[in-house]
Design an enzyme around this catalytic site. Structure first.
Site, PDB file in Angstrom:
ATOM      1  CE  LYS A  38      -4.192   1.824   2.132  1.00 11.53           C
ATOM      2  NZ  LYS A  38      -5.366   1.463   2.940  1.00 11.53           N
ATOM      3  CB  SER A  42      -4.168   8.367   6.349  1.00 15.04           C
ATOM      4  OG  SER A  42      -5.342   8.012   5.641  1.00 15.04           O
ATOM      5  N   GLY A 117      -5.525   0.287  -2.604  1.00 13.25           N
ATOM      6  CA  GLY A 117      -5.620   1.728  -2.738  1.00 13.25           C
ATOM      7  C   GLY A 117      -6.070   2.402  -1.458  1.00 13.25           C
ATOM      8  CG  ASN A 179     -17.525  -6.654   1.741  1.00 13.68           C
ATOM      9  OD1 ASN A 179     -17.494  -7.861   1.985  1.00 13.68           O
ATOM     10  ND2 ASN A 179     -17.016  -5.753   2.560  1.00 13.68           N
ATOM     11  CB  ILE A 210     -16.989 -13.514   6.722  1.00 18.72           C
ATOM     12  CG1 ILE A 210     -17.289 -13.739   5.233  1.00 18.72           C
ATOM     13  CG2 ILE A 210     -16.212 -14.696   7.301  1.00 18.72           C
ATOM     14  CD1 ILE A 210     -16.051 -13.817   4.364  1.00 18.72           C
TER      15      ILE A 210
END
EC number: 6.3.3.3
Length: 228
Positions: A38, A42, A117, A179, A210
């Site tokens: 990555k 932050s 990202g 998701n 999950i």
């Protein structure tokens, strides 16, 4: 299969770090020498030893990867802001050359790199000195994109707009992951169908909410990774 993928979200807090961990876990369990990178992180937590990048911690915990922070992230920032603002507040200069150098080091060590990202595709990495956007890094690395979206209301709009923007930039969309997908939810099922039709992206995998990762069938990711 490509030498890596870039995971981005339709927005922040969409679950792309969790998904990154799942994909990395699958690849490593298949015997792939897969690593994680990555460029800028932050929102790190500060303790006596320094800044702890929670995204890296989560990915390592899920995937079983063991790696030092400095080999996973080029810039670790404390403030939970967009990278450009966090780096400005903390007086950290973001260098594309360092990002390229660090990525090459990870690439030399691993056969497959999963890059994550920061936020969505329109994400300023640096803005006060030299303008650097997330899209610039993705173009430099020349990796296909896996887009992570939510499954509920708004998913069609956010996903279709993001795919359109990515294509306008000349970036390749390898697949989409919806998701926290609930198969019994008519909205979720319809969203998947409409997104597939409107984007033309055939490789769409779904990941449910999950509770126990070990009970999740990682083969559910085959469609987005391998098109099967």
């Amino acid at each position: 299969m490509e030498k890596g993928v870039y995971i981005i979200g339709t927005s922040t807090d969409i679950g792309k770090t969790f998904i990154s961990g799942l994909i990395l876990k699958k690849l490593r369990e298949e015997g792939r020498n897969a690593g994680y990178y990555k460029a800028v992180l932050s929102g790190a937590i500060k303790d006596k030893k320094g800044l702890i990048p929670l995204d890296c911690e989560e990915v390592m915990e899920i995937s079983g990867l063991k790696e030092s922070y400095e080999n996973m992230v080029s810039y670790i920032l404390e403030n939970p802001y967009s990278p450009h603002l966090a780096s400005e507040v903390e007086e950290v200069s973001i260098s594309m050359e360092k990002i390229k150098k660090d990525y090459k080091s990870v690439r030399d060590k691993y056969d497959f790199i999963l890059c994550e990202g920061s936020g969505g595709i329109v994400c300023p990495i640096s803005f006060s000195e030299k303008k650097l956007m997330l899209e610039d890094i993705i173009k430099e690395f020349n990796l296909p994109i896996i887009l992570v979206s939510n499954s509920g209301l708004g998913a069609i709009n956010h996903t279709v707009l993001t795919v359109s923007y990515l294509r306008n930039l000349g970036l390749k969309v390898k697949g989409i992951i919806l998701n926290k997908f609930n198969k019994s939810d008519i909205i979720h099922r319809d969203n998947k169908k409409i997104i597939k039709e409107l984007t033309g992206v055939n490789n769409i995998s779904t990941v449910p909410k999950i509770e126990d990762i070990e009970k999740y069938d990682l083969n559910e990711l085959n469609e987005v990774l391998y098109g099967i």
